[in-house]
Design a protein around this motif. Structure first.
Motif, PDB file in Angstrom:
ATOM      1  N   VAL A 197       0.835  -1.201   0.000  1.00  0.00           N
ATOM      2  CA  VAL A 197       0.000   0.000   0.000  1.00  0.00           C
ATOM      3  C   VAL A 197       0.870   1.252   0.000  1.00  0.00           C
ATOM      4  CG1 VAL A 197      -1.872   1.197   1.203  1.00  0.00           C
ATOM      5  CG2 VAL A 197      -1.698  -1.280   1.359  1.00  0.00           C
ATOM      6  N   CYS A 198       0.523   2.195  -0.845  1.00  0.00           N
ATOM      7  CA  CYS A 198       1.253   3.472  -0.888  1.00  0.00           C
ATOM      8  C   CYS A 198       0.759   4.375   0.249  1.00  0.00           C
ATOM      9  CB  CYS A 198       1.030   4.167  -2.232  1.00  0.00           C
ATOM     10  SG  CYS A 198       1.684   5.855  -2.272  1.00  0.00           S
ATOM     11  N   SER A 199       1.708   4.897   1.041  1.00  0.00           N
ATOM     12  CA  SER A 199       1.295   5.713   2.187  1.00  0.00           C
ATOM     13  C   SER A 199       0.913   7.128   1.750  1.00  0.00           C
ATOM     14  CB  SER A 199       2.412   5.779   3.224  1.00  0.00           C
ATOM     15  OG  SER A 199       3.555   6.379   2.659  1.00  0.00           O
ATOM     16  N   GLU A 200       1.237   7.505   0.542  1.00  0.00           N
ATOM     17  CA  GLU A 200       0.846   8.822   0.048  1.00  0.00           C
ATOM     18  C   GLU A 200      -0.585   8.832  -0.455  1.00  0.00           C
ATOM     19  OE1 GLU A 200       2.841  11.369   1.320  1.00  0.00           O
ATOM     20  OE2 GLU A 200       1.914  12.273  -0.445  1.00  0.00           O
ATOM     21  N   CYS A 201      -0.900   7.872  -1.367  1.00  0.00           N
ATOM     22  CA  CYS A 201      -2.197   7.951  -2.038  1.00  0.00           C
ATOM     23  C   CYS A 201      -3.095   6.763  -1.702  1.00  0.00           C
ATOM     24  CB  CYS A 201      -2.012   8.043  -3.545  1.00  0.00           C
ATOM     25  SG  CYS A 201      -1.401   6.537  -4.297  1.00  0.00           S
ATOM     26  N   GLY A 202      -2.559   5.747  -1.025  1.00  0.00           N
ATOM     27  CA  GLY A 202      -3.394   4.624  -0.619  1.00  0.00           C
ATOM     28  C   GLY A 202      -3.567   3.562  -1.687  1.00  0.00           C
TER      29      GLY A 202
ATOM     30  N   LYS B 184       8.712   2.766  -6.496  1.00  0.00           N
ATOM     31  CA  LYS B 184       7.950   3.945  -6.900  1.00  0.00           C
ATOM     32  C   LYS B 184       6.487   3.573  -7.053  1.00  0.00           C
ATOM     33  CE  LYS B 184       7.812   7.458 -10.521  1.00  0.00           C
ATOM     34  NZ  LYS B 184       8.080   7.713 -11.937  1.00  0.00           N
ATOM     35  N   CYS B 185       5.608   4.412  -6.542  1.00  0.00           N
ATOM     36  CA  CYS B 185       4.180   4.133  -6.660  1.00  0.00           C
ATOM     37  C   CYS B 185       3.719   4.408  -8.089  1.00  0.00           C
ATOM     38  CB  CYS B 185       3.392   5.008  -5.687  1.00  0.00           C
ATOM     39  SG  CYS B 185       1.607   4.919  -5.922  1.00  0.00           S
ATOM     40  N   ALA B 186       3.085   3.414  -8.707  1.00  0.00           N
ATOM     41  CA  ALA B 186       2.639   3.554 -10.097  1.00  0.00           C
ATOM     42  C   ALA B 186       1.464   4.525 -10.191  1.00  0.00           C
ATOM     43  CB  ALA B 186       2.258   2.190 -10.658  1.00  0.00           C
ATOM     44  N   ASP B 187       0.761   4.735  -9.089  1.00  0.00           N
ATOM     45  CA  ASP B 187      -0.416   5.602  -9.125  1.00  0.00           C
ATOM     46  C   ASP B 187      -0.079   7.076  -8.975  1.00  0.00           C
ATOM     47  OD1 ASP B 187      -2.003   3.152  -8.996  1.00  0.00           O
ATOM     48  OD2 ASP B 187      -3.623   4.542  -8.438  1.00  0.00           O
ATOM     49  N   CYS B 188       0.697   7.405  -7.943  1.00  0.00           N
ATOM     50  CA  CYS B 188       0.943   8.823  -7.688  1.00  0.00           C
ATOM     51  C   CYS B 188       2.388   9.225  -7.953  1.00  0.00           C
ATOM     52  CB  CYS B 188       0.550   9.193  -6.253  1.00  0.00           C
ATOM     53  SG  CYS B 188       1.660   8.567  -4.997  1.00  0.00           S
ATOM     54  N   GLY B 189       3.258   8.237  -8.219  1.00  0.00           N
ATOM     55  CA  GLY B 189       4.631   8.570  -8.586  1.00  0.00           C
ATOM     56  C   GLY B 189       5.570   8.832  -7.422  1.00  0.00           C
TER      57      GLY B 189
HETATM   58 ZN   LIG Z   1       0.875   6.429  -4.380  1.00  0.00          ZN
END
Ligand SMILES: [Zn+2]
Ligand SMILES: Nc1ncnc2c1ncn2[C@@H]1O[C@H](COP(=O)(O)OP(=O)(O)OP(=O)(O)O)[C@@H](O)[C@H]1O
Ligand SMILES: [Mg+2]
Length: 458
Positions: free
Chosen positions: A8-13, A22-27
């Motif tokens: 789980v990305c802690s920035e965008c969830g 690197k998060c593929a959703d929010c970068g």
């Molecule tokens: Zn993210």
């Protein structure tokens, strides 16, 4: 119950089946953390074709029917600056997230508000960070006077908090902070994104079903593992940011999102040893400490939601002795807009900034996004470059076009009135706004059409 790992990305969830840097959703980088969660039961999920065994039906309401639903019930919190930011008071059954950096004053603000609220209703203040003894000590230090309807609890147990809320039926519930809360029903580690998100969902349900208004504190924190408040922003009704500069005692409360009002309003507070006090006259504090006779300083009457606030703009232009690309740094103002205004000054008025580093600062932690600030920024740039102070008691506003023309802006009369109220004697405005100004007494108003006209008069 079967458990599995998710990432789980802690920035965008965003959730993904495997780890990556690197998060593929929010970068964002290094924000993906492993969480253990329960595998949903086979055969679960939602059928798209409908299920004959469903006996529950939705209660339908006509959009045109005149019922009380949809009419928000608001309560004045007793803190005018907060009420303003909330859109005119606290909405019954709303979920409000207050976030801000550690030590900025989130707990202080809520404790003080709750003191006042406890005199008109019941408050339940739950802290997962401090013991009740510590909260009492803090309240004493701040001189918070509360009624007996101010209940305190120190807990990190979300299920218990929900149960106690059901029993005690408070009007307002405070959760300080959401990152400390965990539910046994969520099979993820404490402070994980899943845990924090599920607890927030549970609080949303609680607010909507029981009508309790809930404030949750969310820490802004980039070190992984803790859910960034971004994840929560989608869930809650209102997101407030509490900000300020470390060195300064002034704090600004700003709405980032509000289902019940505009996001333009700001609330201004001052932190003292007795906690936070409201600043009902922000112009005065934004201008306090303004040096007289110094070049590069102008005053801009900004519109912050419903009110005008006089704002100090500072520019420093320093010769860059090494040549090369000049620096443009700005704080509280868009860097691209600054570059554009510099280009217009060079091209249309003949002022050369190419050998200068330029630093721009909006004083008092305000952020200026209105094009109406162009003229005051340009005048500060001019003043800094020529090392010539703008006359004391002068304010300016107006949008600048690429041709160097000064364009009309909205709410000119309110801006002029605020400058006059604060004792300013001269104001430069777009000529196109002159006709709209009914009251032209008490302050010298000069309408200008282009940059040349501005600078020949300074
Ligand atoms: Zn993210
Ligand atoms: N015991 C104290 N004595 C004097 N000043 C204090 C005391 N405790 C806090 N303060 C002041 O109040 C400020 C705000 O503290 P507060 O705890 O409200 O911030 P917060 O945003 O809730 O922080 P955190 O994220 O750590 O919970 C602190 O930065 C500090 O300057
Ligand atoms: Mg706190």
């Amino acid at each position: 119950m079967k458990l599995k790992s998710i990432y789980v990305c802690s920035e965008c969830g965003a959730v993904s089946p495997k780890w990556s840097g690197k998060c593929a959703d929010c970068g964002s980088w290094n924000t993906i953390n492993e969480e253990v969660t329960a595998v949903p039961k086979k055969g679960g999920g939602i059928s798209a074709t409908g299920n004959a065994s469903v006996s529950r039906l939705l209660e339908l309401s006509s959009l045109n029917s005149d019922t009380d639903e949809g009419k928000e019930i608001r309560v004045k919190t007793g803190t005018g600056e907060l009420d303003r930011v909330l859109g005119g008071g606290l909405v019954k059954g709303s979920l409000v997230l207050i976030s801000g950096e550690p030590g900025i004053g989130k707990s202080t603000l809520l404790l003080q508000i709750c003191g006042a609220l406890s005199r008109i209703g019941k408050v339940l203040y739950v802290s997962g960070e401090e013991s009740t003894a510590q909260i009492k000590m803090r309240a004493k230090r701040l001189g918070v006077t509360a009624a007996d309807t101010f209940l305190l609890a120190s807990s990190t147990d979300m299920d218990a908090v929900i149960a106690v809320t059901g029993n005690t039926k408070p009007d307002v519930l405070i959760i300080d902070s959401i990152q400390t809360m965990t539910s046994e029903n969520v099979p993820s580690a404490p402070a994980s994104v899943t845990q924090v998100r599920e607890c927030t969902h549970a609080l949303l349900k609680l607010a909507k079903s029981s009508g309790v208004s809930i404030f949750i504190v969310g820490h802004v924190n980039k070190d992984g593992g803790i859910a960034g408040p971004k994840v929560l922003e989608h869930i809650v009704d209102t997101v407030l940011y509490f900000e300020g500069e470390r060195q300064s005692d002034y704090r600004i409360l700003r709405a980032e999102k509000n289902r019940f009002g505009s996001t333009n309003e700001i609330g201004v507070f001052e932190m003292g040893n007795k906690g936070l006090s409201e600043v009902p006259n922000p112009s005065a504090i934004m201008l306090s400490g303004r040096p007289a006779g110094v070049s590069g300083i102008t005053v801009f009457p900004a519109m912050e939601g419903g009110r005008a606030v006089l704002t100090e703009i500072q520019v420093l232009a320093a010769k860059n002795p090494y040549g090369g690309t000049p620096r443009r740094t700005s704080d509280g103002f868009d860097g691209n807009r600054l570059s554009l205004l510099i280009a217009v000054l060079e091209k249309r008025a003949g002022y050369a900034f190419s050998v200068c580093d330029v630093y721009l600062n909006i004083v008092g932690g305000l952020r200026i996004t209105e094009p109406a600030s162009d003229l005051a920024v340009a005048a500060a740039l001019f003043s800094a470059l020529c090392d010539r102070a703008i006359p004391d008691g002068m304010a300016l506003f107006g949008e600048i076009g690429l041709g160097g023309e000064i364009r009309a802006v909205s709410r000119a009369a309110e801006r002029v009135a605020e400058a006059k109220r604060m004792g300013f004697t001269r104001i430069i405005v777009p000529n196109a706004c002159m006709n709209g100004l009914q009251d032209k007494t008490g302050i010298e108003i000069r309408g200008v059409n282009n940059l040349q006209e501005v600078f020949t008069g300074l």
